[in-house]
Scaffold this motif. Sequence first.
Motif, PDB file in Angstrom:
ATOM      1  N   ARG A  18     -11.901  46.612   4.159  1.00  0.00           N
ATOM      2  CA  ARG A  18     -11.070  45.443   3.854  1.00  0.00           C
ATOM      3  C   ARG A  18     -10.011  45.806   2.827  1.00  0.00           C
ATOM      4  NH1 ARG A  18     -15.599  42.056   2.978  1.00  0.00           N
ATOM      5  NH2 ARG A  18     -16.112  40.676   4.716  1.00  0.00           N
ATOM      6  N   ILE A  20      -7.388  46.941   0.286  1.00  0.00           N
ATOM      7  CA  ILE A  20      -6.813  48.252  -0.053  1.00  0.00           C
ATOM      8  C   ILE A  20      -7.610  49.366   0.614  1.00  0.00           C
ATOM      9  CG2 ILE A  20      -6.428  49.857  -1.987  1.00  0.00           C
ATOM     10  CD1 ILE A  20      -5.881  47.239  -3.693  1.00  0.00           C
ATOM     11  N   ASP A  39     -18.802  50.355   3.919  1.00  0.00           N
ATOM     12  CA  ASP A  39     -18.487  48.987   3.499  1.00  0.00           C
ATOM     13  C   ASP A  39     -19.551  48.036   4.024  1.00  0.00           C
ATOM     14  OD1 ASP A  39     -17.275  46.379   3.171  1.00  0.00           O
ATOM     15  OD2 ASP A  39     -15.360  47.409   2.932  1.00  0.00           O
ATOM     16  N   ALA A  40     -20.148  47.274   3.113  1.00  0.00           N
ATOM     17  CA  ALA A  40     -21.221  46.345   3.500  1.00  0.00           C
ATOM     18  C   ALA A  40     -20.668  45.007   3.983  1.00  0.00           C
ATOM     19  CB  ALA A  40     -22.162  46.139   2.319  1.00  0.00           C
ATOM     20  N   GLY A  41     -19.363  44.815   3.889  1.00  0.00           N
ATOM     21  CA  GLY A  41     -18.779  43.560   4.366  1.00  0.00           C
ATOM     22  C   GLY A  41     -19.201  42.347   3.547  1.00  0.00           C
ATOM     23  N   VAL A  42     -19.269  42.543   2.227  1.00  0.00           N
ATOM     24  CA  VAL A  42     -19.711  41.435   1.356  1.00  0.00           C
ATOM     25  C   VAL A  42     -18.533  40.549   0.948  1.00  0.00           C
ATOM     26  CG1 VAL A  42     -21.752  42.612   0.449  1.00  0.00           C
ATOM     27  CG2 VAL A  42     -19.536  42.965  -0.678  1.00  0.00           C
ATOM     28  N   ASP A  71     -25.586  48.297   1.559  1.00  0.00           N
ATOM     29  CA  ASP A  71     -25.107  47.985   0.217  1.00  0.00           C
ATOM     30  C   ASP A  71     -25.174  49.269  -0.619  1.00  0.00           C
ATOM     31  OD1 ASP A  71     -24.788  47.261  -2.412  1.00  0.00           O
ATOM     32  OD2 ASP A  71     -26.464  45.850  -2.456  1.00  0.00           O
ATOM     33  N   LEU A  72     -24.017  49.785  -1.014  1.00  0.00           N
ATOM     34  CA  LEU A  72     -23.965  51.079  -1.706  1.00  0.00           C
ATOM     35  C   LEU A  72     -24.624  51.032  -3.078  1.00  0.00           C
ATOM     36  CD1 LEU A  72     -20.310  51.986  -0.720  1.00  0.00           C
ATOM     37  CD2 LEU A  72     -22.358  53.227   0.013  1.00  0.00           C
ATOM     38  N   ASN A  98     -13.615  52.975  -3.996  1.00  0.00           N
ATOM     39  CA  ASN A  98     -12.748  51.791  -3.964  1.00  0.00           C
ATOM     40  C   ASN A  98     -13.532  50.473  -3.980  1.00  0.00           C
ATOM     41  OD1 ASN A  98     -10.191  50.212  -2.894  1.00  0.00           O
ATOM     42  ND2 ASN A  98     -11.822  49.857  -1.388  1.00  0.00           N
ATOM     43  N   ALA A 100     -15.543  47.309  -4.867  1.00  0.00           N
ATOM     44  CA  ALA A 100     -15.748  46.625  -6.147  1.00  0.00           C
ATOM     45  C   ALA A 100     -15.979  45.150  -5.878  1.00  0.00           C
ATOM     46  CB  ALA A 100     -14.534  46.817  -7.065  1.00  0.00           C
ATOM     47  N   TYR A 168     -15.885  43.057 -15.253  1.00  0.00           N
ATOM     48  CA  TYR A 168     -14.973  43.803 -14.373  1.00  0.00           C
ATOM     49  C   TYR A 168     -14.131  44.801 -15.182  1.00  0.00           C
ATOM     50  CZ  TYR A 168     -11.238  44.452 -10.864  1.00  0.00           C
ATOM     51  OH  TYR A 168     -10.321  44.971  -9.978  1.00  0.00           O
ATOM     52  N   LYS A 172     -14.274  48.907 -15.021  1.00  0.00           N
ATOM     53  CA  LYS A 172     -13.086  49.690 -14.658  1.00  0.00           C
ATOM     54  C   LYS A 172     -12.681  50.634 -15.790  1.00  0.00           C
ATOM     55  CE  LYS A 172     -12.316  48.021 -10.500  1.00  0.00           C
ATOM     56  NZ  LYS A 172     -12.464  48.878  -9.302  1.00  0.00           N
ATOM     57  N   PRO A 198      -4.307  49.712  -8.624  1.00  0.00           N
ATOM     58  CA  PRO A 198      -3.419  49.152  -7.605  1.00  0.00           C
ATOM     59  C   PRO A 198      -2.994  47.706  -7.895  1.00  0.00           C
ATOM     60  CG  PRO A 198      -5.687  48.926  -6.899  1.00  0.00           C
ATOM     61  CD  PRO A 198      -5.722  49.509  -8.293  1.00  0.00           C
ATOM     62  N   ALA A 200      -1.886  44.781  -5.037  1.00  0.00           N
ATOM     63  CA  ALA A 200      -1.613  44.592  -3.609  1.00  0.00           C
ATOM     64  C   ALA A 200      -2.181  43.266  -3.130  1.00  0.00           C
ATOM     65  CB  ALA A 200      -2.232  45.737  -2.800  1.00  0.00           C
ATOM     66  N   THR A 202      -4.461  41.180  -1.184  1.00  0.00           N
ATOM     67  CA  THR A 202      -5.748  41.225  -0.486  1.00  0.00           C
ATOM     68  C   THR A 202      -6.381  39.841  -0.642  1.00  0.00           C
ATOM     69  OG1 THR A 202      -7.097  41.834  -2.387  1.00  0.00           O
ATOM     70  CG2 THR A 202      -6.033  43.659  -1.205  1.00  0.00           C
ATOM     71  N   ARG A 203      -7.584  39.699  -0.106  1.00  0.00           N
ATOM     72  CA  ARG A 203      -8.260  38.399  -0.277  1.00  0.00           C
ATOM     73  C   ARG A 203      -8.527  38.119  -1.758  1.00  0.00           C
ATOM     74  NH1 ARG A 203     -14.609  39.465   1.286  1.00  0.00           N
ATOM     75  NH2 ARG A 203     -14.870  41.280  -0.034  1.00  0.00           N
TER      76      ARG A 203
HETATM   77  N1  LIG Z   1      -5.989  43.686  -4.901  1.00  0.00           N
HETATM   78  C1  LIG Z   1      -5.465  44.035  -6.047  1.00  0.00           C
HETATM   79  O1  LIG Z   1      -4.315  43.718  -6.379  1.00  0.00           O
HETATM   80  C2  LIG Z   1      -6.287  44.879  -7.006  1.00  0.00           C
HETATM   81  C3  LIG Z   1      -5.884  44.929  -8.348  1.00  0.00           C
HETATM   82  C4  LIG Z   1      -6.596  45.741  -9.221  1.00  0.00           C
HETATM   83  C5  LIG Z   1      -7.673  46.493  -8.758  1.00  0.00           C
HETATM   84  N2  LIG Z   1      -8.056  46.395  -7.442  1.00  0.00           N
HETATM   85  C6  LIG Z   1      -9.184  47.223  -7.000  1.00  0.00           C
HETATM   86  O2  LIG Z   1      -8.919  47.729  -5.708  1.00  0.00           O
HETATM   87  C7  LIG Z   1     -10.145  47.893  -4.991  1.00  0.00           C
HETATM   88  C8  LIG Z   1     -10.076  47.160  -3.658  1.00  0.00           C
HETATM   89  O3  LIG Z   1      -9.818  45.791  -3.919  1.00  0.00           O
HETATM   90  P1  LIG Z   1      -9.478  44.751  -2.755  1.00  0.00           P
HETATM   91  O4  LIG Z   1      -8.577  43.743  -3.372  1.00  0.00           O
HETATM   92  O5  LIG Z   1      -9.067  45.466  -1.525  1.00  0.00           O
HETATM   93  O6  LIG Z   1     -10.937  44.083  -2.557  1.00  0.00           O
HETATM   94  P2  LIG Z   1     -11.676  43.464  -1.261  1.00  0.00           P
HETATM   95  O7  LIG Z   1     -12.698  42.516  -1.779  1.00  0.00           O
HETATM   96  O8  LIG Z   1     -10.678  42.961  -0.277  1.00  0.00           O
HETATM   97  O9  LIG Z   1     -12.409  44.745  -0.618  1.00  0.00           O
HETATM   98  C9  LIG Z   1     -13.486  45.347  -1.265  1.00  0.00           C
HETATM   99  C10 LIG Z   1     -14.436  45.858  -0.206  1.00  0.00           C
HETATM  100  O10 LIG Z   1     -15.539  46.484  -0.876  1.00  0.00           O
HETATM  101  C11 LIG Z   1     -16.721  46.174  -0.178  1.00  0.00           C
HETATM  102  N3  LIG Z   1     -17.881  46.229  -1.091  1.00  0.00           N
HETATM  103  C12 LIG Z   1     -18.050  45.561  -2.243  1.00  0.00           C
HETATM  104  N4  LIG Z   1     -19.264  45.825  -2.762  1.00  0.00           N
HETATM  105  C13 LIG Z   1     -19.862  46.703  -1.920  1.00  0.00           C
HETATM  106  C14 LIG Z   1     -21.132  47.342  -1.923  1.00  0.00           C
HETATM  107  N5  LIG Z   1     -22.044  47.134  -2.908  1.00  0.00           N
HETATM  108  N6  LIG Z   1     -21.438  48.179  -0.909  1.00  0.00           N
HETATM  109  C15 LIG Z   1     -20.531  48.399   0.087  1.00  0.00           C
HETATM  110  N7  LIG Z   1     -19.332  47.800   0.150  1.00  0.00           N
HETATM  111  C16 LIG Z   1     -18.997  46.963  -0.858  1.00  0.00           C
HETATM  112  C17 LIG Z   1     -16.503  44.766   0.340  1.00  0.00           C
HETATM  113  O11 LIG Z   1     -17.331  44.491   1.476  1.00  0.00           O
HETATM  114  C18 LIG Z   1     -15.011  44.760   0.674  1.00  0.00           C
HETATM  115  O12 LIG Z   1     -14.784  45.026   2.050  1.00  0.00           O
HETATM  116  C19 LIG Z   1     -11.233  47.394  -5.916  1.00  0.00           C
HETATM  117  O13 LIG Z   1     -11.770  48.491  -6.633  1.00  0.00           O
HETATM  118  C20 LIG Z   1     -10.493  46.482  -6.862  1.00  0.00           C
HETATM  119  O14 LIG Z   1     -11.154  46.336  -8.113  1.00  0.00           O
HETATM  120  C21 LIG Z   1      -7.390  45.592  -6.569  1.00  0.00           C
END
Ligand SMILES: NC(=O)c1ccc[n+]([C@@H]2O[C@H](COP(=O)([O-])OP(=O)(O)OC[C@H]3O[C@@H](n4cnc5c(N)ncnc54)[C@H](O)[C@@H]3O)[C@@H](O)[C@H]2O)c1
Length: 309
Positions: A18, A20, A39-42, A71-72, A98, A100, A168, A172, A198, A200, A202-203
């Motif tokens: 999902r 990034i 990815d566990a899709g949580v 779940d990692l 990635n 989180a 959080y 980080k 990053p 970007a 995302t959800r």
């Molecule tokens: N979106 C932004 O602007 C932004 C800003 C700063 C940091 N980040 C960081 O970028 C990374 C990606 O963020 P995103 O916005 O794409 O998030 P997101 O929630 O869209 O995607 C995160 C993915 O991680 C997976 N995940 C979470 N816990 C898990 C686990 N225990 N086991 C397996 N999979 C797991 C989820 O299922 C999800 O698909 C994260 O590290 C986030 O902290 C994002």
Amino acid sequence: MTAPLLEGRVALVTGGARGIGHAVSRALHALGASVLVADAGVGIGGDAPDPSVANAVAASLGHRAAAFTADLASPGQAEAAVAAARERFGAIDVVVNNAAILRDGFIFKTQRDDWQRVLEVNLHTPFAILAAATPAMREQVKSGRAPGRIVNVISSAGLVGNFAQSAYASAKAGLAGLTRTVAMDLHRSGILCNAVAPFAATRVTESIQAANDAQAEYKARGLRVPAEHVARVIAFLVSPANGFTGQILGVRGREIFLFSQARPVARVVSEPLDRQDALALGGVLEAEFADRLTDLATDLELFNTEPLL
Ligand SMILES: NC(=O)c1ccc[n+]([C@@H]2O[C@H](COP(=O)([O-])OP(=O)(O)OC[C@H]3O[C@@H](n4cnc5c(N)ncnc54)[C@H](O)[C@@H]3O)[C@@H](O)[C@H]2O)c1
């Protein structure tokens, strides 16, 4: 014709289905890597796992892709993910930490369970993955394979702080510290480790609850920034062409930032203990450090400009 940048490389992308992570999985795969989409899709807070999310991404990538849906953060699963990449694709060259979760709350309202879960997923799991992957990565170098590359996805929240993100931001910041140490521990083997902060759409960006106009504008800007820009920088950092290690890069659209890292910026030498009490020393510190103090700006103020796309 030159070979694709990541041809023959094996990558493990956590949270690779999902946002990034999905953009990273696609970018690395398009450049020739085999990709384990772990990815566990949580949900954003780490609940309600759905294995179909990663299975669908792996299926859409097709050849040279597989899903790992556990779940990692569960005991043994970080190690199992590394083993799965090696068994399926024969090596482990690239790790992108990635995945989180977010469980926000002001420090005076935070529950310890939420703190622990965020630290487990966002910091302990990247550690466990690197502890499992790096022995194999070192062995591969000894047997003549090109040295691997690691990217830890952090957040500006961990560098500059943010309201209501104690767990959080702490996780980080810890991951930034882990990046430095891993870069040092692996330097002799040629394996390089960097961090990316990053910005970007995302959800997670969609879920921001804007409390005022400035936050609403910040959210609207974030929603205009495609994650592919982050993926492109990560693709370079995990390639054999990259020579950076121990660095922190920020990516917001076409803007790429190199972050400074903490170093002393001013110095005072105190009087001996019997000649200067705490209050007197404090007066000197105030006089000498006053114009070098770090303010409490959040990234909303630090990145208060229109993203370049
Ligand atoms: N979106 C932004 O602007 C932004 C800003 C700063 C940091 N980040 C960081 O970028 C990374 C990606 O963020 P995103 O916005 O794409 O998030 P997101 O929630 O869209 O995607 C995160 C993915 O991680 C997976 N995940 C979470 N816990 C898990 C686990 N225990 N086991 C397996 N999979 C797991 C989820 O299922 C999800 O698909 C994260 O590290 C986030 O902290 C994002």
